[in-house]
Design a protein around this motif. Structure first.
Motif, PDB file in Angstrom:
ATOM      1  N   ILE A   1      21.719  -4.659  20.150  1.00 44.28           N
ATOM      2  CA  ILE A   1      22.285  -3.355  20.498  1.00 44.28           C
ATOM      3  C   ILE A   1      22.314  -2.446  19.266  1.00 44.28           C
ATOM      4  N   VAL A   2      22.754  -2.990  18.149  1.00 47.72           N
ATOM      5  CA  VAL A   2      22.785  -2.213  16.902  1.00 47.72           C
ATOM      6  C   VAL A   2      21.373  -1.770  16.528  1.00 47.72           C
ATOM      7  N   SER A   3      20.429  -2.681  16.581  1.00 48.64           N
ATOM      8  CA  SER A   3      19.039  -2.362  16.230  1.00 48.64           C
ATOM      9  C   SER A   3      18.471  -1.272  17.136  1.00 48.64           C
ATOM     10  N   MET A   4      18.691  -1.413  18.444  1.00 52.81           N
ATOM     11  CA  MET A   4      18.187  -0.416  19.395  1.00 52.81           C
ATOM     12  C   MET A   4      18.836   0.950  19.162  1.00 52.81           C
ATOM     13  N   THR A   5      20.128   0.948  18.893  1.00 52.03           N
ATOM     14  CA  THR A   5      20.847   2.206  18.677  1.00 52.03           C
ATOM     15  C   THR A   5      20.352   2.910  17.424  1.00 52.03           C
ATOM     16  N   LEU A   6      20.214   2.167  16.335  1.00 54.81           N
ATOM     17  CA  LEU A   6      19.740   2.768  15.082  1.00 54.81           C
ATOM     18  C   LEU A   6      18.298   3.267  15.213  1.00 54.81           C
ATOM     19  N   GLN A   7      17.479   2.515  15.935  1.00 56.40           N
ATOM     20  CA  GLN A   7      16.101   2.967  16.147  1.00 56.40           C
ATOM     21  C   GLN A   7      16.088   4.250  16.972  1.00 56.40           C
ATOM     22  N   ARG A   8      16.934   4.329  17.980  1.00 56.38           N
ATOM     23  CA  ARG A   8      17.022   5.546  18.801  1.00 56.38           C
ATOM     24  C   ARG A   8      17.503   6.727  17.965  1.00 56.38           C
ATOM     25  N   MET A   9      18.465   6.476  17.087  1.00 59.77           N
ATOM     26  CA  MET A   9      18.952   7.537  16.203  1.00 59.77           C
ATOM     27  C   MET A   9      17.818   8.058  15.314  1.00 59.77           C
ATOM     28  N   ARG A  10      17.032   7.141  14.755  1.00 58.95           N
ATOM     29  CA  ARG A  10      15.909   7.542  13.894  1.00 58.95           C
ATOM     30  C   ARG A  10      14.888   8.373  14.675  1.00 58.95           C
ATOM     31  N   THR A  11      14.556   7.904  15.863  1.00 62.37           N
ATOM     32  CA  THR A  11      13.576   8.603  16.702  1.00 62.37           C
ATOM     33  C   THR A  11      14.077   9.998  17.078  1.00 62.37           C
ATOM     34  N   ASP A  12      15.333  10.089  17.505  1.00 59.88           N
ATOM     35  CA  ASP A  12      15.894  11.392  17.889  1.00 59.88           C
ATOM     36  C   ASP A  12      16.008  12.326  16.686  1.00 59.88           C
ATOM     37  N   PHE A  13      16.354  11.785  15.535  1.00 57.27           N
ATOM     38  CA  PHE A  13      16.459  12.600  14.324  1.00 57.27           C
ATOM     39  C   PHE A  13      15.099  13.202  13.970  1.00 57.27           C
ATOM     40  N   ARG A  14      14.059  12.352  13.983  1.00 58.19           N
ATOM     41  CA  ARG A  14      12.702  12.848  13.672  1.00 58.19           C
ATOM     42  C   ARG A  14      12.249  13.893  14.684  1.00 58.19           C
ATOM     43  N   SER A  15      12.515  13.626  15.948  1.00 64.84           N
ATOM     44  CA  SER A  15      12.133  14.563  17.002  1.00 64.84           C
ATOM     45  C   SER A  15      12.833  15.905  16.811  1.00 64.84           C
ATOM     46  N   SER A  16      14.120  15.860  16.526  1.00 61.82           N
ATOM     47  CA  SER A  16      14.886  17.086  16.321  1.00 61.82           C
ATOM     48  C   SER A  16      14.407  17.827  15.064  1.00 61.82           C
TER      49      SER A  16
END
Length: 96
Positions: free
Chosen positions: A7-22
């Motif tokens: 869960i932690v890994s998936m959440t941090l990966q999602r944060m990275r992806t959303d940050f780059r996208s934004s």
């Protein structure tokens, strides 16, 4: 059921992806994607700020999944849950 590490890994990966996208302002062409205030108004986010936030998110997730509240929630049957959504305007509720 996913482990806390997953869960932690998936959440941090999602944060990275959303940050780059934004940061690339992808939201200008695809409005339903992540748009962070900092990117819209060109406010810098240092690497250290990002790392602090990621550590806070990990701590919060680990604390929640280790909590008595989470243990209590797990004991309830899924069909006993009631999903509730609140919309910020009545227009969102209109159909048609």
């Amino acid at each position: 059921m996913l482990s806390v590490d997953e869960i932690v890994s998936m959440t941090l990966q999602r944060m990275r992806t959303d940050f780059r996208s934004s940061r690339s302002k992808h939201y200008l062409n695809f409005p339903k994607t992540c748009a962070l205030f900092e990117h819209e108004y060109e406010i810098s986010v240092t690497d250290e700020q990002w790392k602090d936030l990621a550590r806070d998110v990990e701590t919060c997730l680990r604390n929640f999944y280790a909590s008595d509240i989470y243990d209590a929630l797990k004991s309830h049957r899924k069909d006993g849950w009631l999903e509730v959504e609140e919309f910020s305007s009545s227009r969102s509720m209109k159909r048609g």
